[in-house]
Design an enzyme around this catalytic site. Sequence first.
Site, PDB file in Angstrom:
ATOM      1  N   TYR A 151       0.831  -1.206   0.000  1.00  0.00           N
ATOM      2  CA  TYR A 151       0.000   0.000   0.000  1.00  0.00           C
ATOM      3  C   TYR A 151       0.861   1.250   0.000  1.00  0.00           C
ATOM      4  O   TYR A 151       1.426   1.594   1.037  1.00  0.00           O
ATOM      5  CB  TYR A 151      -0.878   0.035   1.258  1.00  0.00           C
ATOM      6  CG  TYR A 151      -1.964  -1.006   1.353  1.00  0.00           C
ATOM      7  CD1 TYR A 151      -2.259  -1.860   0.302  1.00  0.00           C
ATOM      8  CD2 TYR A 151      -2.718  -1.108   2.520  1.00  0.00           C
ATOM      9  CE1 TYR A 151      -3.273  -2.794   0.406  1.00  0.00           C
ATOM     10  CE2 TYR A 151      -3.737  -2.038   2.634  1.00  0.00           C
ATOM     11  CZ  TYR A 151      -4.009  -2.881   1.578  1.00  0.00           C
ATOM     12  OH  TYR A 151      -5.015  -3.794   1.690  1.00  0.00           O
ATOM     13  N   ILE A 185       0.586 -10.318  -4.296  1.00  0.00           N
ATOM     14  CA  ILE A 185       0.494  -8.901  -3.956  1.00  0.00           C
ATOM     15  C   ILE A 185      -0.965  -8.484  -3.879  1.00  0.00           C
ATOM     16  O   ILE A 185      -1.774  -8.890  -4.710  1.00  0.00           O
ATOM     17  CB  ILE A 185       1.195  -8.045  -5.040  1.00  0.00           C
ATOM     18  CG1 ILE A 185       2.692  -8.378  -5.103  1.00  0.00           C
ATOM     19  CG2 ILE A 185       0.988  -6.550  -4.796  1.00  0.00           C
ATOM     20  CD1 ILE A 185       3.366  -7.870  -6.361  1.00  0.00           C
ATOM     21  N   LYS A 186      -1.258  -7.666  -2.889  1.00  0.00           N
ATOM     22  CA  LYS A 186      -2.612  -7.121  -2.780  1.00  0.00           C
ATOM     23  C   LYS A 186      -2.465  -5.612  -2.791  1.00  0.00           C
ATOM     24  O   LYS A 186      -1.657  -5.048  -2.047  1.00  0.00           O
ATOM     25  CB  LYS A 186      -3.207  -7.596  -1.454  1.00  0.00           C
ATOM     26  CG  LYS A 186      -4.479  -6.937  -1.003  1.00  0.00           C
ATOM     27  CD  LYS A 186      -4.953  -7.657   0.253  1.00  0.00           C
ATOM     28  CE  LYS A 186      -6.251  -7.127   0.806  1.00  0.00           C
ATOM     29  NZ  LYS A 186      -6.068  -5.939   1.631  1.00  0.00           N
ATOM     30  N   THR A 187      -3.226  -4.950  -3.666  1.00  0.00           N
ATOM     31  CA  THR A 187      -3.069  -3.498  -3.734  1.00  0.00           C
ATOM     32  C   THR A 187      -4.342  -2.782  -4.164  1.00  0.00           C
ATOM     33  O   THR A 187      -5.368  -3.411  -4.412  1.00  0.00           O
ATOM     34  CB  THR A 187      -1.879  -3.116  -4.645  1.00  0.00           C
ATOM     35  OG1 THR A 187      -1.539  -1.739  -4.407  1.00  0.00           O
ATOM     36  CG2 THR A 187      -2.196  -3.314  -6.127  1.00  0.00           C
TER      37      THR A 187
END
Length: 272
Positions: A151, A185-187
């Site tokens: 983030y 990945i989390k975004t």
Amino acid sequence: SVGIRRRLKRFFRRDGRALIFAMDHGFEHGPADFEPVWEHVDPRIIMRKVVRAGIDGVMMLPGVTRLAVDELKPDTGLMIKLTSKTELRPKDEQLLQSQLGFVEDAIKLGADAIAATVYWGSPQEDVMMRQFAEIASYAHDLGFPIVQFAYPRGPYINEKYGSKEDYRVVMYGARAAVEIGADMIKTYWTGSKETFAKVVDAAAGVPVLLSGGAKTDSPVDFLKLVWEVIEAGGAGAVVGRNIFQRENPEPMIRALLRVVHRNEDPEEAAKA
Ligand code: FBP
């Protein structure tokens, strides 16, 4: 390693995509996040509904995992996150996520993957980088994949780019996550399919999942957003509020699964 590859498969179906339920909000935002549908403050109740609807995986912190783990199916992917912050902290210290648990304990709880957040661009970026590197090193040593919530967040980002959702910063965060060794990945959503495709490119083959965000007024608006993520080459979504703040989370999950795994038109998926 073989262990990492095998455990990643717990989350992704054959199509390489996943829908994951996020439930760390009681800590990261506070229990007020559950007020729209108060019975969901009980992790067992919401987890039962989510699992019944066919979710691919779930993400929780260690303590709530202990309460809700019996609701999971044997093949539900379990992601345990080891960093967070409360909103009770002074505002400028909320740009740091602290480590709140240990890799070995998450593994004892049955984790298939370990997750940790880095706020790229934060004045505390250095601390989170080292923290991530340490957690990733332990996890990888033991054959477990590491997920980064990448983030971008901080005063300089706002000054230079105007928004933390600007694709130039989101793709920078995603690339930084790849460079430091993330397996997933989390975004944030960048606002369009074209810009999100750049984030996916910058991740160079490491799966990129959408971070759900605040509940949209209508379910179909959220389904449209997830559809664009998939069209952009995204690997799926990690969704919290758009599931547990709805009176009926099950139809929403089933519609999301149709969009993620079948590229179904969002309007059609919402009706079915
Ligand atoms: P949501 O789908 O509700 O946005 O959940 C994803 C998530 O990353 C949670 O894991 C986390 O608690 C929350 O969003 C953090 O949101 P923010 O940092 O934007 O307040």
